[in-house]
Scaffold this motif. Structure first.
Motif, PDB file in Angstrom:
ATOM      1  N   ARG A 147     -11.718   2.755  -8.516  1.00  0.00           N
ATOM      2  CA  ARG A 147     -12.529   3.268  -7.417  1.00  0.00           C
ATOM      3  C   ARG A 147     -11.670   4.203  -6.599  1.00  0.00           C
ATOM      4  NH1 ARG A 147     -13.621   1.898  -2.139  1.00  0.00           N
ATOM      5  NH2 ARG A 147     -15.711   2.393  -1.404  1.00  0.00           N
ATOM      6  N   LYS A 148     -12.084   5.456  -6.531  1.00  0.00           N
ATOM      7  CA  LYS A 148     -11.319   6.496  -5.819  1.00  0.00           C
ATOM      8  C   LYS A 148      -9.866   6.530  -6.301  1.00  0.00           C
ATOM      9  CE  LYS A 148     -14.288   6.607  -1.770  1.00  0.00           C
ATOM     10  NZ  LYS A 148     -14.432   6.321  -0.348  1.00  0.00           N
ATOM     11  N   GLY A 149      -9.684   6.414  -7.624  1.00  0.00           N
ATOM     12  CA  GLY A 149      -8.352   6.526  -8.213  1.00  0.00           C
ATOM     13  C   GLY A 149      -7.495   5.287  -8.117  1.00  0.00           C
ATOM     14  N   VAL A 150      -8.017   4.231  -7.494  1.00  0.00           N
ATOM     15  CA  VAL A 150      -7.243   2.993  -7.304  1.00  0.00           C
ATOM     16  C   VAL A 150      -7.764   1.921  -8.256  1.00  0.00           C
ATOM     17  CG1 VAL A 150      -6.641   1.166  -5.642  1.00  0.00           C
ATOM     18  CG2 VAL A 150      -6.823   3.543  -4.875  1.00  0.00           C
ATOM     19  N   LYS A 151      -6.846   1.211  -8.889  1.00  0.00           N
ATOM     20  CA  LYS A 151      -7.233   0.131  -9.792  1.00  0.00           C
ATOM     21  C   LYS A 151      -7.650  -1.100  -8.989  1.00  0.00           C
ATOM     22  CE  LYS A 151      -4.081  -2.428 -11.875  1.00  0.00           C
ATOM     23  NZ  LYS A 151      -2.948  -2.731 -12.755  1.00  0.00           N
ATOM     24  N   LEU A 152      -8.860  -1.583  -9.259  1.00  0.00           N
ATOM     25  CA  LEU A 152      -9.339  -2.798  -8.593  1.00  0.00           C
ATOM     26  C   LEU A 152      -9.156  -4.032  -9.475  1.00  0.00           C
ATOM     27  CD1 LEU A 152     -12.762  -1.598  -7.105  1.00  0.00           C
ATOM     28  CD2 LEU A 152     -10.495  -1.456  -6.080  1.00  0.00           C
ATOM     29  N   TYR A 153      -9.208  -3.816 -10.783  1.00  0.00           N
ATOM     30  CA  TYR A 153      -9.107  -4.942 -11.715  1.00  0.00           C
ATOM     31  C   TYR A 153      -8.680  -4.409 -13.073  1.00  0.00           C
ATOM     32  CZ  TYR A 153     -10.542  -8.709 -14.899  1.00  0.00           C
ATOM     33  OH  TYR A 153     -10.561  -9.681 -15.875  1.00  0.00           O
TER      34      TYR A 153
END
Length: 303
Positions: free
Chosen positions: A203-209
């Motif tokens: 999400r927006k370049g960030v890993k959430l999982y």
């Protein structure tokens, strides 16, 4: 596990915009990986970087054991990251002959790969007569000509009708069943749930999982409950270690489990506490619910 691709702290900035931020994950041989996220989450940028068509800002990645150059590694990769681009007035077969020349592959591979994608009976038809789904399937055949160790697909079912979507997904499963590792980018939860064994959520370049799809879909699920004393039930659930999130919508209580629990054991426990349920349904959490919880948590943390 033999790793195919390792990404470490990868960041890509376009001016003030950070498209990918400090991203790390590993792809191991023999699995189907999905990079899942809404449009603009950094999926295509990540694929572009590892395929050497986008320059990274910082961090690094390596293919296979890390001793192979990216240039040599990409000879063992099949990728479709843009709309298939073939000559419209040439047949499917002749288009693939050109790809064979470029890749240095024997023409004998063409019929074999056309059969994999279900186009052998249309090999002499001009590309311009193909439906969108057939064009996409020909692109997959072209990406398979060099028998790649990993097949990379960016939004493989975009724009297709339901039948076309089903055909592409079945082909992906068949290719994976023969041992080819697959990495696909998708904004469709349904696609990842049906096709992938592992998922990286962005999400927006960030890993959430990052992990197995079946582990992301909570194995414990939740109870939907109605009873004669809602306040008493709510208090009991909130003080019970087996339950996490409790939601109340009108007279329905949804209680998410932190650990496995059988509905009959739960019903008996409540009855002994003097609570009589008028409604009890045990459900699995869908990937969609998990995904929404992940993105909600991320949103809340950023506020």
């Amino acid at each position: 596990m033999e790793s195919i691709l390792t990404i470490n702290n990868l960041t890509k900035k376009f001016g003030y915009l950070t498209a990918v931020k400090d991203l790390s994950f590993t792809i191991n041989k023999g699995n189907v990986y999905g990079i899942l996220g809404p449009n603009g989450s950094g999926k295509s940028t990540t694929l572009g970087i590892v395929l050497n068509v986008v320059n990274k800002t910082s961090g690094d990645f390596h293919w296979f054991d890390g001793t192979t150059t990216t240039h040599d590694a990409l000879k063992k990769v099949g990728a479709i990251i843009e709309r298939p681009n073939f000559y419209p007035y040439m047949s499917g077969y002749d288009n693939l002959k050109l790809v064979c020349k470029i890749k240095g592959v024997d023409y004998s591979k063409i019929d074999e790969k056309l059969e994999v994608v279900g186009l052998l009976d249309r090999k002499d038809s001009k590309f311009k007569t193909f439906s969108l789904g057939m064009k996409q399937r020909l692109a997959i055949a072209s990406a398979l000509l060099n028998d790649p160790e990993i097949l990379i697909l960016d939004e493989p079912t975009n724009g297709l009708d339901p039948q076309g979507i089903h055909q592409i997904r079945e082909i992906i499963k068949q290719i994976a069943a023969k041992g080819t590792t697959i990495l696909l980018a998708s904004h469709l939860l349904d696609e990842v749930e049906k096709v992938c064994s592992h998922v990286v959520v962005l999400r927006k370049g960030v890993k959430l999982y990052a992990g197995r799809v079946d582990e992301m879909i909570s194995s414990h699920g939740f109870f939907e409950l109605k009873c004669n004393d809602q306040d008493k039930l709510k208090a009991l659930l909130e003080n019970h270690s087996s339950f996490g999130n409790i939601k109340i919508e009108e007279d329905l209580i949804t209680a998410f489990l932190n650990e496995p629990m059988q509905s009959d054991d739960f019903n008996k426990f409540l009855f002994e506490k003097g609570i009589v349920l008028t409604h009890l349904v045990q459900r699995k959490e869908s990937l969609e619910e998990q995904f929404l919880q992940l993105t909600d948590n991320q949103t809340n943390q950023n506020q």
